[in-house]
Design a protein around this motif. Structure first.
Motif, short mmCIF file in Angstrom:
data_model
loop_
_atom_site.label_atom_id
_atom_site.label_comp_id
_atom_site.label_asym_id
_atom_site.label_seq_id
_atom_site.Cartn_x
_atom_site.Cartn_y
_atom_site.Cartn_z
N LEU A 105 -1.37 -35.53 -34.94
CA LEU A 105 -0.45 -34.54 -34.96
C LEU A 105 -0.68 -33.22 -34.36
O LEU A 105 0.14 -32.25 -34.49
CB LEU A 105 0.19 -34.32 -36.50
CG LEU A 105 0.94 -35.53 -37.02
CD1 LEU A 105 0.96 -35.67 -38.59
CD2 LEU A 105 2.33 -35.50 -36.25
N GLY A 106 -2.05 -32.94 -34.29
CA GLY A 106 -2.61 -31.92 -33.90
C GLY A 106 -3.25 -30.63 -35.30
O GLY A 106 -3.27 -29.71 -34.86
N CYS A 107 -3.33 -31.61 -36.47
CA CYS A 107 -3.86 -30.62 -37.68
C CYS A 107 -5.08 -30.14 -37.25
O CYS A 107 -6.10 -30.92 -36.64
CB CYS A 107 -3.95 -31.52 -38.87
SG CYS A 107 -2.10 -32.03 -39.45
N ALA A 108 -5.64 -28.95 -37.61
CA ALA A 108 -6.81 -28.20 -37.45
C ALA A 108 -7.81 -28.80 -38.40
O ALA A 108 -7.31 -28.95 -39.53
CB ALA A 108 -6.56 -26.92 -37.37
N THR A 109 -8.90 -28.82 -38.04
CA THR A 109 -10.07 -29.24 -38.96
C THR A 109 -11.05 -28.23 -39.02
O THR A 109 -11.16 -27.07 -38.35
CB THR A 109 -10.91 -30.64 -38.58
OG1 THR A 109 -11.40 -30.40 -37.30
CG2 THR A 109 -9.76 -31.70 -38.33
N ARG A 110 -12.08 -28.19 -40.11
CA ARG A 110 -13.18 -27.67 -40.27
C ARG A 110 -14.47 -28.46 -40.74
O ARG A 110 -14.11 -29.70 -40.88
CB ARG A 110 -12.96 -26.38 -41.30
CG ARG A 110 -12.58 -27.08 -42.78
CD ARG A 110 -12.53 -26.12 -43.90
NE ARG A 110 -12.12 -26.67 -45.27
CZ ARG A 110 -12.98 -27.02 -45.92
NH1 ARG A 110 -14.26 -27.11 -45.71
NH2 ARG A 110 -12.71 -27.72 -47.22
N VAL A 134 -13.06 -32.00 -41.86
CA VAL A 134 -11.95 -32.27 -43.03
C VAL A 134 -10.90 -31.40 -42.49
O VAL A 134 -10.92 -30.38 -41.66
CB VAL A 134 -12.38 -31.86 -44.26
CG1 VAL A 134 -13.59 -32.81 -44.87
CG2 VAL A 134 -12.68 -30.41 -44.58
N LEU A 135 -9.63 -31.57 -43.23
CA LEU A 135 -8.54 -30.87 -42.65
C LEU A 135 -8.42 -29.52 -43.08
O LEU A 135 -8.97 -28.92 -44.36
CB LEU A 135 -7.08 -31.51 -43.13
CG LEU A 135 -6.72 -32.90 -42.56
CD1 LEU A 135 -5.40 -33.21 -43.15
CD2 LEU A 135 -6.87 -32.82 -40.94
N GLU A 136 -8.05 -28.55 -42.49
CA GLU A 136 -7.88 -27.01 -42.81
C GLU A 136 -6.58 -26.80 -43.59
O GLU A 136 -5.46 -27.07 -42.91
CB GLU A 136 -7.88 -26.07 -41.64
CG GLU A 136 -8.06 -24.55 -41.95
CD GLU A 136 -8.05 -23.98 -40.50
OE1 GLU A 136 -7.20 -23.00 -40.26
OE2 GLU A 136 -9.24 -24.18 -39.82
N LEU A 137 -6.55 -26.49 -44.92
CA LEU A 137 -5.20 -26.55 -45.48
C LEU A 137 -5.36 -25.16 -46.35
O LEU A 137 -6.44 -24.36 -46.53
CB LEU A 137 -5.57 -27.44 -46.67
CG LEU A 137 -5.81 -28.97 -46.09
CD1 LEU A 137 -5.81 -29.97 -47.32
CD2 LEU A 137 -4.60 -29.61 -45.57
N ASP A 138 -3.97 -24.83 -46.54
CA ASP A 138 -3.92 -23.42 -47.32
C ASP A 138 -3.83 -23.77 -48.86
O ASP A 138 -4.02 -25.11 -49.22
CB ASP A 138 -2.78 -22.69 -47.12
CG ASP A 138 -1.43 -23.43 -47.27
OD1 ASP A 138 -1.47 -24.37 -48.25
OD2 ASP A 138 -0.23 -23.00 -47.17
N GLU A 139 -3.72 -22.81 -49.60
CA GLU A 139 -3.68 -23.02 -51.18
C GLU A 139 -2.65 -24.01 -51.73
O GLU A 139 -2.79 -24.53 -52.83
CB GLU A 139 -3.63 -21.78 -52.14
CG GLU A 139 -2.56 -21.18 -51.99
CD GLU A 139 -2.51 -19.86 -52.96
OE1 GLU A 139 -1.53 -19.20 -52.97
OE2 GLU A 139 -3.27 -19.64 -53.36
N ASP A 140 -1.62 -24.31 -50.75
CA ASP A 140 -0.53 -25.31 -51.23
C ASP A 140 -0.87 -26.53 -50.61
O ASP A 140 0.20 -27.44 -50.53
CB ASP A 140 0.82 -24.61 -51.22
CG ASP A 140 1.32 -23.64 -52.40
OD1 ASP A 140 0.62 -23.76 -53.39
OD2 ASP A 140 1.58 -22.50 -51.91
N LEU A 141 -1.88 -26.69 -49.83
CA LEU A 141 -2.17 -27.82 -49.24
C LEU A 141 -1.39 -28.25 -47.98
O LEU A 141 -1.21 -29.23 -47.61
CB LEU A 141 -1.96 -29.01 -49.96
CG LEU A 141 -2.95 -29.01 -51.46
CD1 LEU A 141 -2.66 -30.27 -52.16
CD2 LEU A 141 -4.42 -28.82 -50.94
N ARG A 142 -0.69 -27.03 -47.26
CA ARG A 142 -0.07 -27.33 -46.15
C ARG A 142 -1.22 -27.35 -45.06
O ARG A 142 -2.38 -26.54 -45.11
CB ARG A 142 0.81 -26.02 -45.63
CG ARG A 142 1.82 -25.72 -46.67
CD ARG A 142 2.86 -24.58 -46.20
NE ARG A 142 4.02 -24.44 -47.01
CZ ARG A 142 3.87 -23.61 -48.01
NH1 ARG A 142 2.82 -23.23 -48.51
NH2 ARG A 142 4.94 -23.26 -48.80
N THR A 143 -1.14 -28.24 -44.00
CA THR A 143 -1.82 -28.20 -42.83
C THR A 143 -1.52 -27.20 -42.17
O THR A 143 -0.66 -26.27 -42.06
CB THR A 143 -1.76 -29.63 -42.12
OG1 THR A 143 -0.55 -29.63 -41.44
CG2 THR A 143 -2.06 -30.88 -43.15
#
Length: 476
Positions: free
Chosen positions: A291-296, A304-313
Motif C-alpha cells: 500500500l506504500g506505508c512508510a517504515t522505520r 516496522v511501520l511508521e505510526l502516529d500516536e493513534d496508530l495511523r500509518t
C-alpha cells in the motif's frame, strides 16, 4: 469467483490475532459495520492458537496465558456476528489491497483448496498481520528435529505434540523462556536454554523495568519454573552446530563474545533429540508495503511501520496494530487493537477519540519502552555470521549456501542483498525471503536502506486464473 461484497464495510480488519480481535470487537461495539478477515479457520492468531477440535483437548487454557481475555474477546465477536454488525471471514488469505477511489479493495483467496478468489471493499483498513520468526542459520539447522522455537510452541498448542523428548531451546529473546517452560510442563526434558544475549543487560534500564513491573515479575516466574524442571540457563552462548545423521542427536553450544562471535575452544556438546531455535520475531509487512506505508528501523534492527500516536500509518485510511509497529507481545497488541479501533470510530463518526484513548496511549508508550529495551538487548550481533561454514545452507528453498553468497560478494561484486539475490537466487524460493532475508542481508553488506523488505504485489502464491479474473474485473 464468489460474489464480491456490493457495499463497502466501514472498516476491514486483516488478521484475527489479539490485535485484530480487539480492533474488530471495539469497532463493532460502537456500531460500525466491521469486516474481519483471517487466513486461519478460527480466531486467535499464533498467540491464542488452540488444539484442533478433533483432538478433544479438555483444558486448552492450560497451554496459554490470558485465556480469559481471549474467551471474552471471542464472546464479543460471536455477539456482534450474530447481530449482523460484524462479518468474520475465516479461511480468507488477503493477497493484495488496492485503492479504488476512496475505498480499499481487498483481494483474498478462499475455498477448500485456497484457490477461489474473492474481492471485498472497505472505507477504512486496520492491518493486524502479526509476525514471523527470525532464524539465523548455522551448520546442521536443516536436519530433521530442528524446529523454530515459536514452531515448537505452535506444535504443542495446536497439535498437542512435542518436537522431541529431550529438547534444547536456543536463540535469543524472552519468547525462549515461555517456550522452554511450556515444553517442560508438557513432559519434555529441557537440558538447557541457550541465550545468545544476556539478561543482565536489562538492569541497565531500571526506569523502564520500574514502569513495567508485570514484565519483570513474568521473567522471575519463568526463571523459577525452569529451575524447578532442571533447565539450565546458559547466557552469552549459541548453538553453533547440530549433530546427527537421520535426525538430531546433539548440539554444540559455544560461548559468544560481545559481538556474538564464537569464542574458539569453548564448544561443548549437549545430547538431545530436538532443537527449538529462534531469534525473536519480525513483523509481516507485505500488505502495508504494497500500500506504500512508510517504515522505520526498530531497536532490534527490523523494519516496522511508521505510526502516529493513534496508530495511523502514512497512508490515509490505513491503521495498524500489534507487531506491525514493532515486536512487543500480546499486551501491546490488545491495547493497540483497541486504540486503533477508537481512532477509526472517531474518523467514521467525525468526532474525537473518547477519553479512554488517552489512557491507552499512555499504556502503549510505557509498554513500547520495554519493547525497545527488549529489542536492544536481544538484537543479533554482527559476529553471528562466523557461525556459518561455507557449505551451510542459508536459503533453504533454493539451497543456496553461505559460501555461494560470500562468493557473490567477494568475487562478483554484489554489494547488497538484491544483487546477491539476482546472482545466487537466494530469497527467490517459496517463502520469498521471509526465512532467509535477514541472513542474506547480513552476508551481502552492511545494514542500510536494503534492510527494508522489498515491496511485493502479491503476499502469497496466487493462481494465474485468479489474477486474470481480477484484472478483467478492474478493467470493466
Amino acid at each position: 469467483m464468489p460474489p464480491s461484497c456490493p457495499d463497502p464495510a466501514e472498516v476491514a480488519v486483516v488478521g484475527a490475532g489479539p490485535a485484530g480481535l480487539a480492533a474488530a470487537v471495539t469497532a463493532a461495539d460502537a456500531g460500525l459495520d466491521v469486516l474481519l478477515l483471517d487466513a486461519a479457520d478460527a480466531p486467535g492468531g499464533q498467540y491464542y492458537r488452540a488444539p484442533a477440535p478433533g483432538l478433544g483437548a479438555a483444558r486448552p487454557e492450560a497451554l496459554h496465558h490470558g485465556w480469559r481475555t481471549f474467551t471474552a474477546l471471542t464472546a464479543r465477536l460471536a455477539r456482534h456476528r450474530d447481530a449482523g454488525r460484524l462479518r468474520h471471514l475465516t479461511g480468507h488469505q488477503v493477497w493484495a489491497v488496492t485503492r479504488t477511489g476512496g475505498d480499499h479493495t481487498l483481494h483474498a483467496l478462499t475455498g477448500p483448496d485456497g484457490r477461489e478468489g474473492v474481492t471485498l471493499r472497505a472505507r477504512r483498513l486496520v492491518l493486524a498481520t502479526g509476525a514471523v520468526e527470525r532464524q539465523l542459520p548455522f551448520p546442521g539447522w536443516t536436519l530433521p528435529g530442528v524446529v523454530g522455537a515459536a514452531g515448537a510452541q505452535a506444535m504443542l498448542k495446536s497439535g498437542l505434540v512435542l518436537p522431541g523428548r529431550r529438547v534444547v531451546v536456543a536463540g535469543s529473546g524472552p519468547l525462549l523462556q515461555a517456550v522452554a517452560l511450556s515444553l517442560a510442563r508438557a513432559g519434555a526434558r529441557v537440558p538447557a536454554l541457550v541465550e545468545a544475549a544476556g539478561y543482565g543487560a536489562y538492569a541497565r534500564a531500571p526506569q523502564v523495568l520500574a514502569a513495567n513491573p508485570d514484565r519483570l515479575a513474568e521473567g522471575v516466574r519463568h526463571r523459577a519454573g525452569l529451575a524447578r524442571y532442571g533447565a539450565r540457563m546458559l547466557a552469552h552462548r549459541a548453538v553453533t552446530a547440530v549433530h546427527g545423521t537421520e535426525r538430531v542427536e546433539g548440539v554444540t553450544v559455544s560461548r559468544l563474545d560481545h559481538a556474538w562471535r564464537p569464542v574458539p575452544g569453548t564448544g561443548r556438546r549437549i545430547d538431545c533429540d530436538a532443537l527449538a531455535v529462534g531469534h525473536g520475531l519480525v513483523p509481516q509487512l507485505d500488505l502495508a508495503l504494497g500500500l506504500g506505508c512508510a517504515t522505520r528501523t526498530d531497536a532490534d534492527g527490523s523494519a516496522v511501520l511508521e505510526l502516529d500516536e493513534d496508530l495511523r500509518t502514512t497512508v490515509p485510511g490505513v491503521w495498524a496494530a500489534g507487531e506491525s509497529g514493532g515486536i512487543g507481545g500480546v499486551r501491546i497488541a490488545l491495547a493497540e487493537g483497541e486504540l486503533a479501533a477508537l481512532s477509526v470510530i472517531a474518523d467514521a463518526r467525525g468526532g474525537r477519540p473518547p477519553a479512554r484513548a488517552a489512557g491507552l496511549r499512555r499504556r502503549r508508550r510505557r509498554m513500547r519502552g520495554f519493547a525497545a529495551l527488549m529489542g536492544t538487548v536481544h538484537r543479533p550481533g554482527p559476529g553471528w555470521t562466523e557461525w556459518l561454514a561455507p557449505g551451510t545452507e542459508v536459503c533453504r528453498c533454493e539451497e543456496v549456501t553461505a559460501g555461494t553468497i560470500r562468493n557473490a560478494v567477494d568475487e562478483l561484486g554484489a554489494g547488497d542483498s538484491r544483487t546477491a539475490k539476482l546472482l545466487t537466487r537466494a530469497g527467490m524460493g517459496w517463502c520469498q525471503g521471509r526465512t532467509c532475508g535477514f541472513a542474506v542481508r547480513a552476508l551481502a553488506g552492511p545494514p542500510g536502506p536494503d534492510a527494508t523488505p522489498g515491496r511485493r504485489p502479491l503476499v502469497c502464491p496466487v493462481p494465474l486464473s485468479t489474477l486474470a479474473r481480477t484484472a478483467r474485473s478492474e478493467d470493466a
